[in-house]
Motif scaffolding. Sequence first.
Motif, PDB file in Angstrom:
ATOM      1  N   TYR A 145       7.123   9.755   2.345  1.00 25.11           N
ATOM      2  CA  TYR A 145       6.267  10.903   2.000  1.00 25.11           C
ATOM      3  C   TYR A 145       4.788  10.616   2.279  1.00 25.11           C
ATOM      4  O   TYR A 145       4.044  11.514   2.672  1.00 25.11           O
ATOM      5  CB  TYR A 145       6.469  11.307   0.538  1.00 25.11           C
ATOM      6  CG  TYR A 145       7.728  12.117   0.343  1.00 25.11           C
ATOM      7  CD1 TYR A 145       7.869  13.380   0.897  1.00 25.11           C
ATOM      8  CD2 TYR A 145       8.782  11.616  -0.410  1.00 25.11           C
ATOM      9  CE1 TYR A 145       9.018  14.123   0.726  1.00 25.11           C
ATOM     10  CE2 TYR A 145       9.941  12.354  -0.589  1.00 25.11           C
ATOM     11  CZ  TYR A 145      10.055  13.608  -0.016  1.00 25.11           C
ATOM     12  OH  TYR A 145      11.199  14.338  -0.187  1.00 25.11           O
ATOM     13  N   MET A 160       4.238  11.095   5.896  1.00 22.88           N
ATOM     14  CA  MET A 160       4.231  12.518   6.209  1.00 22.88           C
ATOM     15  C   MET A 160       2.880  13.143   5.849  1.00 22.88           C
ATOM     16  O   MET A 160       2.361  13.990   6.575  1.00 22.88           O
ATOM     17  CB  MET A 160       5.361  13.227   5.464  1.00 22.88           C
ATOM     18  CG  MET A 160       5.656  14.614   5.975  1.00 22.88           C
ATOM     19  SD  MET A 160       7.024  15.386   5.127  1.00 22.88           S
ATOM     20  CE  MET A 160       8.396  14.447   5.737  1.00 22.88           C
ATOM     21  N   SER A 170       5.027  13.081  11.012  1.00 19.04           N
ATOM     22  CA  SER A 170       5.458  14.114  10.071  1.00 19.04           C
ATOM     23  C   SER A 170       6.708  14.849  10.528  1.00 19.04           C
ATOM     24  O   SER A 170       7.434  15.399   9.698  1.00 19.04           O
ATOM     25  CB  SER A 170       4.326  15.117   9.828  1.00 19.04           C
ATOM     26  OG  SER A 170       4.011  15.793  11.019  1.00 19.04           O
ATOM     27  N   SER A 191       8.940  10.189   9.571  1.00 21.04           N
ATOM     28  CA  SER A 191       9.020  10.296   8.110  1.00 21.04           C
ATOM     29  C   SER A 191      10.347  10.880   7.625  1.00 21.04           C
ATOM     30  O   SER A 191      10.932  10.341   6.673  1.00 21.04           O
ATOM     31  CB  SER A 191       7.862  11.131   7.570  1.00 21.04           C
ATOM     32  OG  SER A 191       6.652  10.454   7.763  1.00 21.04           O
ATOM     33  N   ILE A 225      12.913   9.030   5.019  1.00 18.67           N
ATOM     34  CA  ILE A 225      13.274   9.680   3.755  1.00 18.67           C
ATOM     35  C   ILE A 225      14.791   9.807   3.634  1.00 18.67           C
ATOM     36  O   ILE A 225      15.375   9.477   2.587  1.00 18.67           O
ATOM     37  CB  ILE A 225      12.569  11.045   3.632  1.00 18.67           C
ATOM     38  CG1 ILE A 225      11.073  10.831   3.447  1.00 18.67           C
ATOM     39  CG2 ILE A 225      13.148  11.855   2.486  1.00 18.67           C
ATOM     40  CD1 ILE A 225      10.240  12.083   3.565  1.00 18.67           C
TER      41      ILE A 225
END
Length: 96
Positions: A55, A58, A69, A73, A77
């Motif tokens: 995060y 991002m 992003s 990322s 995640i």
Amino acid sequence: MPTETSTIKSKRDKEKTRKKADSDKQKKLDSLSLPLEPENYVLIGIGCFGLLVGYLLMAYDNNVDGFFSRTFSPVIIIASFVWMFYAILHKPKPKP
């Protein structure tokens, strides 16, 4: 004045009551134990750290269409969520 047999019976009753209380305390302690082993919590912590990194990466890339992003990322995640799923289901090997 209490007789000898009534004294013995009362001692036996007290002993039974104490054993039952000890048993209840042990059951309460068993129910308060953690459901996972410490190794599982370490693995979950690593997964949480991966989520945080994903995060933050991002948020670092202010451009919506940027590489971090849009591609990097989300992969981190999703991998972190898979890792945490594994960490919860992982059963550590018993120590010899």
